[in-house]
Motif scaffolding. Structure first.
Motif, short mmCIF file in Angstrom:
data_model
loop_
_atom_site.label_atom_id
_atom_site.label_comp_id
_atom_site.label_asym_id
_atom_site.label_seq_id
_atom_site.Cartn_x
_atom_site.Cartn_y
_atom_site.Cartn_z
N HIS A 131 0.87 -1.26 -0.25
CA HIS A 131 0.12 -0.01 -0.04
C HIS A 131 0.73 1.25 0.12
N ASP A 132 0.31 2.43 -0.13
CA ASP A 132 0.76 3.84 -0.25
C ASP A 132 0.44 4.57 1.12
N GLY A 133 -0.22 3.83 1.94
CA GLY A 133 -0.66 4.35 3.31
C GLY A 133 -2.07 4.89 3.16
N GLN A 134 -2.74 5.07 1.96
CA GLN A 134 -3.99 5.16 1.76
C GLN A 134 -4.82 4.07 1.06
N LYS A 135 -4.15 3.45 0.00
CA LYS A 135 -4.78 2.54 -0.69
C LYS A 135 -4.20 1.33 -0.93
N VAL A 136 -4.64 0.18 -0.87
CA VAL A 136 -4.03 -0.97 -1.15
C VAL A 136 -3.87 -1.22 -2.78
N SER A 137 -2.46 -1.51 -3.03
CA SER A 137 -2.19 -1.99 -4.23
C SER A 137 -2.12 -3.50 -4.63
N ALA A 138 -1.67 -4.12 -3.38
CA ALA A 138 -1.77 -5.56 -3.73
C ALA A 138 -2.19 -6.29 -2.48
N PHE A 139 -2.98 -7.39 -2.63
CA PHE A 139 -3.25 -8.17 -1.50
C PHE A 139 -2.91 -9.66 -1.91
N ARG A 140 -2.49 -10.25 -0.98
CA ARG A 140 -2.21 -11.67 -1.27
C ARG A 140 -2.51 -12.74 0.29
N THR A 141 -3.03 -13.67 -0.09
CA THR A 141 -3.20 -14.47 1.13
C THR A 141 -2.88 -16.02 0.99
N TYR A 142 -2.58 -16.36 2.10
CA TYR A 142 -1.92 -17.72 2.13
C TYR A 142 -2.67 -18.65 3.35
N TYR A 143 -3.11 -19.77 3.11
CA TYR A 143 -4.02 -20.16 4.26
C TYR A 143 -3.86 -21.87 4.23
N ASP A 144 -4.48 -22.51 5.13
CA ASP A 144 -4.50 -23.96 5.18
C ASP A 144 -5.78 -24.40 4.28
N SER A 145 -5.51 -24.38 3.21
CA SER A 145 -6.60 -25.06 2.20
C SER A 145 -7.32 -26.17 2.67
N ALA A 146 -6.43 -27.11 3.35
CA ALA A 146 -7.00 -28.60 3.53
C ALA A 146 -8.09 -28.42 4.58
N ALA A 147 -8.21 -27.41 5.38
CA ALA A 147 -9.40 -27.17 6.13
C ALA A 147 -10.90 -27.29 5.42
N PHE A 148 -10.63 -26.70 4.28
CA PHE A 148 -11.78 -26.64 3.40
C PHE A 148 -12.26 -28.22 2.85
N VAL A 149 -11.36 -29.07 2.95
CA VAL A 149 -11.79 -30.53 2.62
C VAL A 149 -12.29 -31.30 3.78
N ARG A 150 -13.58 -31.91 3.55
CA ARG A 150 -14.02 -32.82 4.51
C ARG A 150 -13.60 -34.20 4.25
N PRO A 151 -13.14 -34.84 5.29
CA PRO A 151 -12.70 -36.26 5.11
C PRO A 151 -13.87 -37.43 4.68
N GLU A 152 -13.77 -37.98 4.00
CA GLU A 152 -15.00 -39.00 3.56
C GLU A 152 -15.05 -40.00 5.07
N THR A 153 -16.24 -40.23 5.24
CA THR A 153 -16.43 -41.12 6.31
C THR A 153 -16.44 -42.75 5.57
N VAL A 154 -15.99 -43.43 6.41
CA VAL A 154 -15.89 -44.93 6.06
C VAL A 154 -17.15 -45.66 6.74
#
Length: 125
Positions: A102-125
């Motif tokens: 940013h320049d102190g006023q506006k965001v020029s770039a946003f990047r996010t990194y996260y645990d994407s495995a949390a979005f996957v539901r394991p299959e139940t056996v």
């Protein structure tokens, strides 16, 4: 006086609570780029609106809590944990790091990194 990173965190929490991304989107410049773990890049204010609307629509409810942040006047870094419920009704907790340029006023770039495995539901056996 708050840094842009602090303003960003407050705007994100507000958007999560109200389901209205407009105040968050207003922080982005016309030349902004947004990226997450996908290969897609969103650009400009319209891209920011599409990015944050898609984010909110992923969840029935979500709340980000920030454990650490730093801002050097040009770059902001935020560590966070988000808890909520996916739109399909499944509970979710995941962690990540987001970076803004940013320049102190506006965001020029946003990047996010996260645990994407949390979005996957394991299959139940």
């Amino acid at each position: 006086m708050d840094t842009l990173t602090q303003t960003f965190m407050q705007a994100l929490q507000s958007a999560e609570q109200t389901r209205d991304p407009a105040p968050l989107v207003a922080l982005f410049s016309e030349q902004a780029t947004l990226r997450n773990l996908t290969t897609q890049t969103w650009e400009g204010v319209n891209g920011a609106a599409a990015f944050w609307e898609a984010y909110l629509n992923t969840f029935a409810s979500i709340r980000s809590e920030f454990s650490h942040h730093a801002d050097d006047g040009r770059t902001g870094v935020m560590e966070w944990e988000a808890k909520g419920q996916l739109a399909g009704g499944h509970d979710l907790t995941y962690r990540g790091v987001s970076v803004i340029e940013h320049d102190g006023q506006k965001v020029s770039a946003f990047r996010t990194y996260y645990d994407s495995a949390a979005f996957v539901r394991p299959e139940t056996v």
